[in-house]
Design a protein around this motif. Structure first.
Motif, mmCIF file in Angstrom:
data_model
loop_
_atom_site.group_PDB
_atom_site.id
_atom_site.type_symbol
_atom_site.label_atom_id
_atom_site.label_comp_id
_atom_site.label_asym_id
_atom_site.label_seq_id
_atom_site.Cartn_x
_atom_site.Cartn_y
_atom_site.Cartn_z
ATOM 1 N N ILE A 133 -14.825 -10.462 2.705
ATOM 2 C CA ILE A 133 -14.020 -10.432 1.466
ATOM 3 C C ILE A 133 -14.947 -10.136 0.287
ATOM 4 N N GLU A 134 -16.068 -10.843 0.264
ATOM 5 C CA GLU A 134 -16.988 -10.704 -0.865
ATOM 6 C C GLU A 134 -17.641 -9.321 -0.912
ATOM 7 N N GLU A 135 -18.173 -8.907 0.248
ATOM 8 C CA GLU A 135 -18.902 -7.621 0.295
ATOM 9 C C GLU A 135 -17.967 -6.449 -0.028
ATOM 10 N N LEU A 136 -16.776 -6.488 0.547
ATOM 11 C CA LEU A 136 -15.872 -5.350 0.356
ATOM 12 C C LEU A 136 -15.275 -5.346 -1.046
ATOM 13 N N ALA A 137 -15.049 -6.525 -1.607
ATOM 14 C CA ALA A 137 -14.532 -6.569 -2.989
ATOM 15 C C ALA A 137 -15.572 -5.961 -3.930
ATOM 16 N N SER A 138 -16.850 -6.303 -3.728
ATOM 17 C CA SER A 138 -17.836 -5.749 -4.667
ATOM 18 C C SER A 138 -18.071 -4.256 -4.440
ATOM 19 N N ALA A 139 -17.593 -3.738 -3.313
ATOM 20 C CA ALA A 139 -17.712 -2.289 -3.091
ATOM 21 C C ALA A 139 -16.430 -1.561 -3.527
ATOM 22 N N GLY A 140 -15.493 -2.273 -4.176
ATOM 23 C CA GLY A 140 -14.298 -1.614 -4.722
ATOM 24 C C GLY A 140 -13.108 -1.558 -3.779
ATOM 25 N N ASP B 181 -9.772 -3.189 -2.028
ATOM 26 C CA ASP B 181 -8.729 -4.154 -2.318
ATOM 27 C C ASP B 181 -8.270 -4.754 -0.986
ATOM 28 N N ASN B 182 -8.298 -6.079 -0.904
ATOM 29 C CA ASN B 182 -7.861 -6.750 0.330
ATOM 30 C C ASN B 182 -6.338 -6.888 0.267
ATOM 31 N N TYR B 183 -5.630 -5.759 0.513
ATOM 32 C CA TYR B 183 -4.184 -5.743 0.253
ATOM 33 C C TYR B 183 -3.363 -6.420 1.330
ATOM 34 N N GLU B 184 -3.964 -6.659 2.475
ATOM 35 C CA GLU B 184 -3.337 -7.470 3.522
ATOM 36 C C GLU B 184 -4.462 -8.219 4.207
ATOM 37 N N PHE B 185 -4.143 -9.379 4.761
ATOM 38 C CA PHE B 185 -5.180 -10.251 5.313
ATOM 39 C C PHE B 185 -6.305 -9.501 6.034
ATOM 40 N N SER B 186 -5.954 -8.564 6.911
ATOM 41 C CA SER B 186 -6.960 -7.874 7.716
ATOM 42 C C SER B 186 -7.256 -6.466 7.243
ATOM 43 N N ASN B 187 -6.691 -6.061 6.122
ATOM 44 C CA ASN B 187 -6.815 -4.665 5.698
ATOM 45 C C ASN B 187 -7.393 -4.529 4.304
ATOM 46 N N PHE B 188 -8.324 -3.600 4.185
ATOM 47 C CA PHE B 188 -9.065 -3.390 2.945
ATOM 48 C C PHE B 188 -9.044 -1.896 2.637
ATOM 49 N N GLY B 189 -8.617 -1.548 1.428
ATOM 50 C CA GLY B 189 -8.557 -0.121 1.115
ATOM 51 C C GLY B 189 -9.032 0.166 -0.295
ATOM 52 N N PRO C 172 -8.446 2.262 -3.753
ATOM 53 C CA PRO C 172 -7.177 2.678 -4.359
ATOM 54 C C PRO C 172 -6.752 4.047 -3.827
ATOM 55 N N GLY C 173 -5.481 4.154 -3.482
ATOM 56 C CA GLY C 173 -4.944 5.421 -2.960
ATOM 57 C C GLY C 173 -5.102 5.569 -1.458
ATOM 58 N N TYR C 174 -5.738 4.616 -0.811
ATOM 59 C CA TYR C 174 -5.977 4.742 0.640
ATOM 60 C C TYR C 174 -5.351 3.610 1.459
ATOM 61 N N PHE C 175 -4.427 2.852 0.865
ATOM 62 C CA PHE C 175 -3.762 1.810 1.664
ATOM 63 C C PHE C 175 -2.943 2.507 2.754
ATOM 64 N N SER C 176 -2.816 1.863 3.900
ATOM 65 C CA SER C 176 -2.014 2.457 4.979
ATOM 66 C C SER C 176 -0.533 2.409 4.586
ATOM 67 N N ARG C 177 0.081 3.561 4.416
ATOM 68 C CA ARG C 177 1.505 3.585 4.060
ATOM 69 C C ARG C 177 2.343 3.095 5.226
ATOM 70 N N ASN C 178 1.895 3.408 6.442
ATOM 71 C CA ASN C 178 2.631 3.000 7.633
ATOM 72 C C ASN C 178 2.694 1.471 7.738
ATOM 73 N N ASN C 179 1.541 0.837 7.648
ATOM 74 C CA ASN C 179 1.527 -0.615 7.812
ATOM 75 C C ASN C 179 2.189 -1.325 6.638
ATOM 76 N N THR C 180 2.030 -0.765 5.443
ATOM 77 C CA THR C 180 2.651 -1.396 4.280
ATOM 78 C C THR C 180 4.172 -1.379 4.434
ATOM 79 N N ALA C 181 4.717 -0.280 4.949
ATOM 80 C CA ALA C 181 6.169 -0.194 5.163
ATOM 81 C C ALA C 181 6.611 -1.277 6.147
ATOM 82 N N TYR C 182 5.790 -1.484 7.162
ATOM 83 C CA TYR C 182 6.110 -2.506 8.162
ATOM 84 C C TYR C 182 6.117 -3.905 7.526
ATOM 85 N N TRP C 183 5.105 -4.188 6.708
ATOM 86 C CA TRP C 183 5.046 -5.514 6.067
ATOM 87 C C TRP C 183 6.187 -5.723 5.074
#
Ligand code: SF4
Length: 372
Positions: free
Chosen positions: A217-224, A226-234, A236-247
């Motif tokens: 969480i810490e390392e990826l946050a400082s690299a920009g 976003d922890n938009y889902e518990f197991s997923n980090f993207g 901006p503009g690269y969140f999985s549209r497929n998985n987000t639709a599912y959630w």
């Protein structure tokens, strides 16, 4: 749309997904998948926004097989103007030639099953690729794709926090814009479970997994990221549209053996057996079971999936979808968790706090509606 490709080169020790290590029936399977796509084309009324090839190992499909499937999809379904089309790929399949082939197909996003950049971890998990292939596949993929996700596993027995940090550092240096990362879990009837029971592998330590999750969480946050889902980090503009639709509870069509479908009210799941699946489709039948979800099932699912996302649970949506009874219940149950610092308010959304993050599945269970 989800398409399950149920073949793998070898069985990873921890895996309990549906797949076969014999690819003999791959041509028949592709035929059967195409037939299912045809038979179910009226089930989707709206445009298809995302297509996800999962598995198994979809990168085992040849150019012709992939083309065969795309032809049926594009000729029979309304596809959105800019769909997200993801294909899960294993590093050992991603040769320069394969990546070029994929880049000329409609696939526009790759999800690469790296899991670790270290030989010891890959061996312990019985992955088919080695550390060099993990690195090389990403470098090659980047020449043709910019929308790339990689999977990494933490909490592997014997993997120190230092090695985990090194894994994250390598991923960041490679410049991938999306990372999905899961704790190694010991599922029943897996080789990993029996090896741990026989004392051949050290058990998975939950405390270590938690530490490694926090490091990530810490390392990826400082690299920009976003922890938009518990197991997923993207990025901006690269969140999985497929998985987000599912959630967000959008309907999806699942094609292939073991694939699940959801139309908003029913859950359907195809048989998890390649032979039975192929035989049924050859007779024009879809070998699936259906379950009608009750209101409380749907409420529980919303709680479970949303709480894992950064958007949390919108309380007005709960009232709109399920009625005031469920909203009042949610607020009542949430009050205790807010007091304990596990949940917090953000506008009119309930979200897990930093303290509650690693426990979000347990927190969701506390908010479930249990039928008398
Ligand atoms: S490649 Fe993926 S689906 Fe196949 S055995 Fe390994 S983890 Fe399971």
């Amino acid at each position: 749309m989800y398409i399950h490709i149920p073949f793998c080169k070898q069985a990873c020790h921890y895996c309990d997904f549906h797949f076969s290590t014999s690819v003999k029936k791959k041509p028949e399977m592709v035929e059967a998948i195409c037939k299912e796509l045809l038979l179910r084309k009226d089930e989707i009324k709206d445009e298809v926004e995302t297509i996800y090839f999962g598995g198994g190992t979809p990168s085992l499909l040849s150019a012709e097989e992939l083309e065969q499937i795309f032809e049926v999809i594009f000729n029979n379904y309304k596809i959105a103007e800019t769909p997200e089309i993801t294909l899960e790929a294993n590093p050992d399949d991603l040769t320069e030639e394969k990546i070029k082939m994929l880049a000329t197909s409609p696939v526009n996003r790759l999800s690469i099953g790296v899991q670790s950049f270290f030989e010891q971890d890959l061996k312990l998990m019985n992955r088919a690729h080695n550390a060099e292939e993990a690195l090389e596949s990403i470098k090659l993929a980047k020449q043709q794709f910019n929308n790339i996700s990689i999977d990494l596993i933490y909490g592997i027995p014997g993997m120190s926090n230092e090695r985990w940090k090194e894994n994250l550092k390598i991923a960041l240096e490679l410049g991938v814009p999306h990372i999905s990362s899961y704790a190694l879990t010991v599922e029943p009837k897996t080789a990993l479970k029996s090896m741990i029971e026989k004392g051949k592998i050290a058990p998975v330590e939950e405390e270590l997994a938690k530490e490694q999750y926090e490091i990530m969480i810490e390392e990826l946050a400082s690299a920009g990221f976003d922890n938009y889902e518990f197991s997923n980090f993207g990025k901006p503009g690269y969140f999985s549209r497929n998985n987000t639709a599912y959630w967000f509870g959008k309907p999806y069509l699942g094609i292939g053996p073991s694939a699940h479908s959801f139309d908003g009210f029913h859950r359907k799941w195809n048989v998890s057996n390649n032979t039975l699946y192929i035989k049924a489709l050859q007779k024009g039948e879809i070998p699936a079971e259906v379950e009608k979800l009750s209101v409380s099932d749907r409420y529980n699912e919303l709680v479970m999936t949303r709480l894992r996302t950064k958007w949390g649970i919108a309380v007005d949506e709960v009232e709109r979808s399920f009625g005031i009874k469920y909203k009042d219940y949610l607020l009542r149950e949430a009050a205790k968790l807010i007091q304990d610092g596990m949940l917090e308010w953000n506008d009119s959304r309930l979200q897990v706090s930093k303290k509650g993050k690693f426990l979000s599945d347990g927190i969701a269970a506390e908010l479930f509606w249990v039928e008398e």
